[in-house]
Design a protein around this motif. Structure first.
Motif, PDB file in Angstrom:
ATOM      1  N   ALA A 237       0.857  -1.185   0.000  1.00  0.00           N
ATOM      2  CA  ALA A 237       0.000   0.000   0.000  1.00  0.00           C
ATOM      3  C   ALA A 237       0.890   1.232   0.000  1.00  0.00           C
ATOM      4  CB  ALA A 237      -0.908  -0.009   1.232  1.00  0.00           C
ATOM      5  N   ASP A 238       0.264   2.389   0.009  1.00  0.00           N
ATOM      6  CA  ASP A 238       0.976   3.642   0.213  1.00  0.00           C
ATOM      7  C   ASP A 238       1.847   3.488   1.462  1.00  0.00           C
ATOM      8  OD1 ASP A 238       1.558   6.300   1.253  1.00  0.00           O
ATOM      9  OD2 ASP A 238       0.041   7.086  -0.103  1.00  0.00           O
ATOM     10  N   PRO A 239       3.134   3.839   1.395  1.00  0.00           N
ATOM     11  CA  PRO A 239       4.021   3.650   2.551  1.00  0.00           C
ATOM     12  C   PRO A 239       3.510   4.278   3.841  1.00  0.00           C
ATOM     13  CG  PRO A 239       5.305   4.263   0.625  1.00  0.00           C
ATOM     14  CD  PRO A 239       3.861   4.376   0.229  1.00  0.00           C
ATOM     15  N   ARG A 240       2.743   5.349   3.745  1.00  0.00           N
ATOM     16  CA  ARG A 240       2.221   6.020   4.947  1.00  0.00           C
ATOM     17  C   ARG A 240       1.115   5.225   5.625  1.00  0.00           C
ATOM     18  NH1 ARG A 240      -0.324  10.947   2.973  1.00  0.00           N
ATOM     19  NH2 ARG A 240      -0.780   9.549   1.236  1.00  0.00           N
ATOM     20  N   PHE A 241       0.578   4.243   4.924  1.00  0.00           N
ATOM     21  CA  PHE A 241      -0.545   3.473   5.458  1.00  0.00           C
ATOM     22  C   PHE A 241      -0.189   1.997   5.677  1.00  0.00           C
ATOM     23  CE2 PHE A 241      -2.283   7.172   3.394  1.00  0.00           C
ATOM     24  CZ  PHE A 241      -3.314   7.575   4.237  1.00  0.00           C
ATOM     25  N   LEU A 242       1.072   1.632   5.516  1.00  0.00           N
ATOM     26  CA  LEU A 242       1.470   0.237   5.698  1.00  0.00           C
ATOM     27  C   LEU A 242       1.214  -0.223   7.122  1.00  0.00           C
ATOM     28  CD1 LEU A 242       4.909   0.058   3.815  1.00  0.00           C
ATOM     29  CD2 LEU A 242       2.744  -0.959   3.092  1.00  0.00           C
TER      30      LEU A 242
ATOM     31  N   GLY B 282      -5.946  11.279  -1.305  1.00  0.00           N
ATOM     32  CA  GLY B 282      -4.527  11.564  -1.166  1.00  0.00           C
ATOM     33  C   GLY B 282      -3.664  10.358  -0.886  1.00  0.00           C
ATOM     34  N   LYS B 283      -3.971   9.200  -1.499  1.00  0.00           N
ATOM     35  CA  LYS B 283      -3.218   7.972  -1.263  1.00  0.00           C
ATOM     36  C   LYS B 283      -2.611   7.456  -2.571  1.00  0.00           C
ATOM     37  CE  LYS B 283      -4.759   4.759   1.482  1.00  0.00           C
ATOM     38  NZ  LYS B 283      -5.618   3.715   2.118  1.00  0.00           N
ATOM     39  N   ARG B 284      -1.429   6.867  -2.453  1.00  0.00           N
ATOM     40  CA  ARG B 284      -0.846   6.150  -3.594  1.00  0.00           C
ATOM     41  C   ARG B 284      -1.395   4.723  -3.600  1.00  0.00           C
ATOM     42  NH1 ARG B 284       4.311   9.268  -2.395  1.00  0.00           N
ATOM     43  NH2 ARG B 284       4.793  10.351  -4.349  1.00  0.00           N
ATOM     44  N   PRO B 285      -1.926   4.254  -4.733  1.00  0.00           N
ATOM     45  CA  PRO B 285      -2.479   2.896  -4.777  1.00  0.00           C
ATOM     46  C   PRO B 285      -1.397   1.840  -4.947  1.00  0.00           C
ATOM     47  CG  PRO B 285      -2.708   3.946  -6.915  1.00  0.00           C
ATOM     48  CD  PRO B 285      -2.112   4.981  -5.992  1.00  0.00           C
TER      49      PRO B 285
END
Length: 528
Positions: free
Chosen positions: A305-310, A402-405
């Motif tokens: 996932a987006d590194p901020r949400f791992l 605002g998330k990277r998929p």
């Protein structure tokens, strides 16, 4: 590695040089890279020139509105994540009951490729930025003869994209399907809007797409036709330099980028395979490779996932104890279902080298042409990367603002004893980590040269809720297919070579550069 041994029928050979090498999936793009090297540019200049040219000469796979990932060696390895985030207005409630649509504005994410070109050039480039984009501008302005494989992909896309209804699709259809059809092989196609956009990008050093005239055009068209992408989304975008992940496999150190890409799946599969003695035509070797890949993909789908949400550090998937645990699941029968093991605790490719700098770069619009949206009078065809999001409520990759998929595109890089061997990559969605594994196994286990490693017939695990399927390329013996079926695999042959990806390799050794290009495409490797 035997440079005279070519056991597969591609009739291609490695190309050899000492001063520079390039390899990519379209000959005119490869020539763009070589043009930069001959002008005194370095491998990064060549890579950006090829990347920009590919947005013109292979629009069926990538574009200015797509994303980019790269690795660069200049004495050490640097990773670049230039993927874009979802619009701030994209919330789970926006997704219709039937799921994320494949085309249109909802799956559009911020285009990151141009920011990647700029970041690479700022740090490593030698020639002026507008000069690096000049070949791409020339192809767009003067037109170019469409290649045979590109024409086939264009034709396959015709029914999908011409069936789209709505004002947001009109400019795309007019530019990419003039006269209501895809251009055929050998027909000259160009795009003045694309040329003008690339010129604007060159003159503004990419700034225009994020905080200038092009950004205003993108955001204005989005607002006028029901999109969520805004000026704020574009202006807040920034690429990130990241530390690659790595795994040592049979004397080769394989490097991949960390999430939000799926490179960790390739590393985990290779780590699992270290416990097996692989032989080129041994049916059981196919079985263990397929099982290792199924297990690795199951973990990637759950955790990337987006590194901020791992929820999980990807390095946990590469711990010796976990690798051994996953390896122990492989027996003499296909697993009924490959499930993730760890619980959370908290497509164009190119390669370039100039003797000192080596570049592995990949960019894509996803699903061929992407979202089917072209901002009028520009060359900005937007990607549909939002399809990479999960709709599960408790998933770290759940769709949101605002998330990277989850990203399928992954560049690869090889080193040995701390010295660079070079870049490699295989395009093709979820085939990409599987292609990486098969190329590395070809090089490391079977001691093939780079061209033979690309030529070797491939397999692909196709994940499915109803049970994973295994596709085999023509050339894999029927006896192997029967053996895999007897072990419980759902096996089928696939005649379409594009299903198995298209790869490029550039390796360095003993002062010599070796380039190879996949026979499944129309690509080209050049060296001097």
């Amino acid at each position: 590695m035997d440079l005279a041994y070519y056991p597969y029928p591609s009739r291609r050979h490695v190309v050899l040089g000492r001063r520079g090498a390039v390899a990519t999936g379209q000959p005119l793009a490869a020539l763009s890279g070589m043009e930069m090297l001959l002008k005194g540019g370095n491998a990064v200049d060549a890579a950006i020139a090829m990347a920009a040219a590919l947005t013109v000469v292979e629009p069926t796979s990538n574009g200015i509105g797509g994303d980019l990932f790269a690795m660069v060696w200049d004495g050490r390895l640097h990773g670049l994540n230039a993927s874009g985030k979802s619009p701030l207005g994209l919330t789970p409630e926006r997704i219709p009951e039937g799921g994320m649509p494949e085309r249109g504005w909802l799956p559009v994410t911020v285009p990151g490729a141009v920011s990647g070109w700029r970041a690479l050039h700022e740090r490593f480039g030698r020639l002026p930025f507008p000069e690096v984009l000049a070949p791409a501008i020339r192809y767009a302005e003067e037109g170019f003869p469409v290649g045979p494989e590109t024409a086939r992909a264009w034709r396959r896309a015709e029914e999908i994209y011409l069936s789209l209804k709505g004002p947001e699709f009109q400019a795309f259809q007019e530019v990419f399907f003039p006269g209501g059809r895809a251009p055929g092989a050998g027909e000259v196609w160009g795009s003045p809007g694309h040329a003008q956009t690339l010129r604007e990008i060159g003159e503004s050093y990419g700034e225009s797409l994020y905080r200038g005239k092009l950004a205003e055009a993108v955001a204005g068209f989005s607002e006028a036709t029901g999109g969520l992408l805004s000026l704020e989304d574009l202006a807040s975008h920034a690429p990130e330099w990241v530390e690659p992940l790595s795994w040592e496999y049979r004397g080769f150190t394989v490097h991949e980028l960390p999430p939000n890409g799926q490179g960790v799946a390739a590393l985990l599969a290779l780590a699992i395979l270290e416990g097996f003695d692989l032989k080129p035509e041994d049916p059981f070797s196919y079985h263990v490779q397929v099982e290792a890949m199924r297990l690795a993909l199951a973990d990637a789908f759950r955790h990337v996932a987006d590194p901020r949400f791992l929820e999980l550090d990807p390095r946990a998937m590469l711990s010796p104890s976990y690798v051994a645990q996953r390896r122990s699941l492989i027996g003499d029968r296909a697993l009924p279902q490959a499930l993730p093991g760890l619980r959370p605790e908290g497509t164009v490719y190119l390669a370039a080298a100039d003797g000192e700098i080596l570049v592995s770069l990949i960019q894509s619009n996803y699903q061929g042409f992407g979202a089917g949206i072209l901002v009028p009078k520009t060359g900005v065809a937007l990607q549909n990367r939002g399809l990479g999001f999960s709709l599960e409520e408790d998933h770290p990759n759940r769709v949101g603002p605002g998330k990277r998929p989850y990203h399928t595109i992954i560049p690869g890089f090889l080193t040995q004893e701390g010295k660079p061997l070079g870049p490699f990559g295989v395009m093709g969605g979820y085939m990409q980590p599987q292609g990486h594994v098969q190329v590395v196994v070809g090089l490391a286990d079977f001691r093939l040269n780079p061209q033979a490693a690309l030529d070797r017939p491939r397999w692909q695990v196709v994940p499915s809720r109803g049970g994973d399927r295994v596709l085999l390329e023509l050339g894999i013996p029927q006896a192997t297919a029967l053996f895999l079926r007897d072990l419980g695999h759902r096996v089928a042959y696939e005649a379409e070579p594009g299903v198995f990806g298209r790869g490029q390799v550039v390796l360095k050794g003993n002062g010599v550069l070796l380039g190879a290009s996949d026979p499944r495409g129309e690509g080209l490797a050049l060296a001097w």
